[in-house]
Design an enzyme around this catalytic site. Structure first.
Site, PDB file in Angstrom:
ATOM      1  N   LYS A  10     -53.096 -24.267  79.109  1.00  0.00           N
ATOM      2  CA  LYS A  10     -51.631 -24.315  79.117  1.00  0.00           C
ATOM      3  C   LYS A  10     -51.084 -23.195  78.244  1.00  0.00           C
ATOM      4  CE  LYS A  10     -50.995 -25.742  74.696  1.00  0.00           C
ATOM      5  NZ  LYS A  10     -50.296 -24.934  73.662  1.00  0.00           N
ATOM      6  N   ASP A 135     -51.256 -32.952  72.205  1.00  0.00           N
ATOM      7  CA  ASP A 135     -51.117 -32.271  73.495  1.00  0.00           C
ATOM      8  C   ASP A 135     -51.820 -33.003  74.634  1.00  0.00           C
ATOM      9  OD1 ASP A 135     -49.729 -30.292  72.225  1.00  0.00           O
ATOM     10  OD2 ASP A 135     -51.279 -28.756  72.402  1.00  0.00           O
TER      11      ASP A 135
END
Length: 314
Positions: A10, A135
């Protein structure tokens, strides 16, 4: 049963750090985005315990690895006695602000929920994911998502489902997340951030300006100033490349990787400037990649199991 699944990295299109909470975590507001740089995880259900092998990059195995800890957590929480043999083929650099370890943990939860027939919903998996890392819940969803709180509260932005080219530069060294947060100078906050209607509207507008309209000036990262102060070689790279209306070079997450985003000619110029400048040392790595939409993220998993069923029981 043997399953091989991609585990995507990401970036953060923007990352605003609001302040430090009483529990030691930081309140933040960010826009996550999947990219097609990926590790791969192989799961073999013909096992009597939890086993993990790693390949590719030098990463810890056993309980020091989030993959193992995710499997252990799921087994403990569901009471299953099933085993699993796993191989983690590591491609994403560790400590580069690209979320590789968090992605690995989330994919492990998703796949083992299926292989072990645990039948947990996505909301139940989110709670476990948040125990593993801030996350990790994002990687249960993928695509463009607003994240807030300590990053574990996720709001999918389906209106931003588009693909863009990116270049990622890993400088050859890690910046541990704990170190990056210790460098921040942010005020204390006493309560968790509420994503009000006004704040959400502003955040969505900012997100659209970046992803849909290429307003690269709206990209920012509150880690940059303290990280660049302590790692001046990164700031030197950014200054050498420069910024323009055609693109931007910015720190990824808590570092150490840099994101180059913009028009094709900006990305080409960035790659050439690095390759021709003498900066591209042996330990540096450049990755040309594309963003991955939520639909694309789910498609990569639907090949292996019924991902949609996770949401049907929410």
């Amino acid at each position: 049963m043997i399953i091989e699944v991609p585990s995507y990295a990401k970036i953060n299109w923007f990352l605003d750090i609001i302040g430090r909470r009483p529990d030691g975590f930081h309140e933040l507001l960010t826009l996550f985005q999947s990219v097609d740089l990926a590790d791969f995880l192989i799961f073999n259900s013909d096992a009597d315990d939890i086993y993990l092998e790693t390949a590719g990059r030098d990463v810890p195995g056993g309980r020091k690895n989030l993959v193992y800890r995710a499997a252990e957590l799921l087994r403990r929480e569901t009471g299953t006695n099933n085993g699993i043999s796993m191989i983690l083929k590591k491609v994403i650099p560790s400590g580069g602000g690209l979320g590789g370890g968090s992605s690995n943990a989330a994919i492990t939860l998703l796949v083992l929920n299926y292989i072990w027939d645990c039948r947990l919903s996505i909301n139940q998996l989110r709670k476990m994911a948040a125990e593993l890392g801030s996350d990790v819940p994002y990687f249960l969803i993928g695509g463009p998502c607003i994240g807030w709180g300590r990053g574990e509260r996720i709001f999918l932005q389906e209106t931003l489902e588009t693909e863009r080219e990116l270049v990622l530069l890993y400088p050859g060294f890690e910046i541990p997340t704990s170190l990056a947060y210790s460098l921040l100078d942010k005020p204390d906050v006493t309560a968790s951030m509420e994503l009000t209607t006004e704040c959400l509207r502003h955040t969505i507008r900012r997100s659209e300006e970046i992803i849909l309209f290429g307003n690269w000036a709206r990209m920012s990262n509150d880690f940059e100033a303290p990280v660049f102060t302590n790692f001046p070689e990164l700031e030197k790279l950014v200054r050498r490349v420069g910024q323009s209306s055609a693109g931007k070079l910015m720190l990824s997450g808590s570092g150490s990787s840099l994101i180059a985003s913009g028009e094709d000619h900006f990305l080409d110029s960035f790659v050439k400037s690095i390759e021709n400048s003498g900066f591209l040392l042996q330990e540096m790595e450049l990755f040309r990649c594309r963003t991955v939409s939520h639909a694309g993220y789910i498609k990569s998993l639907k090949e292996f199991f019924d991902y949609a069923r996770l949401f049907s029981s929410c």
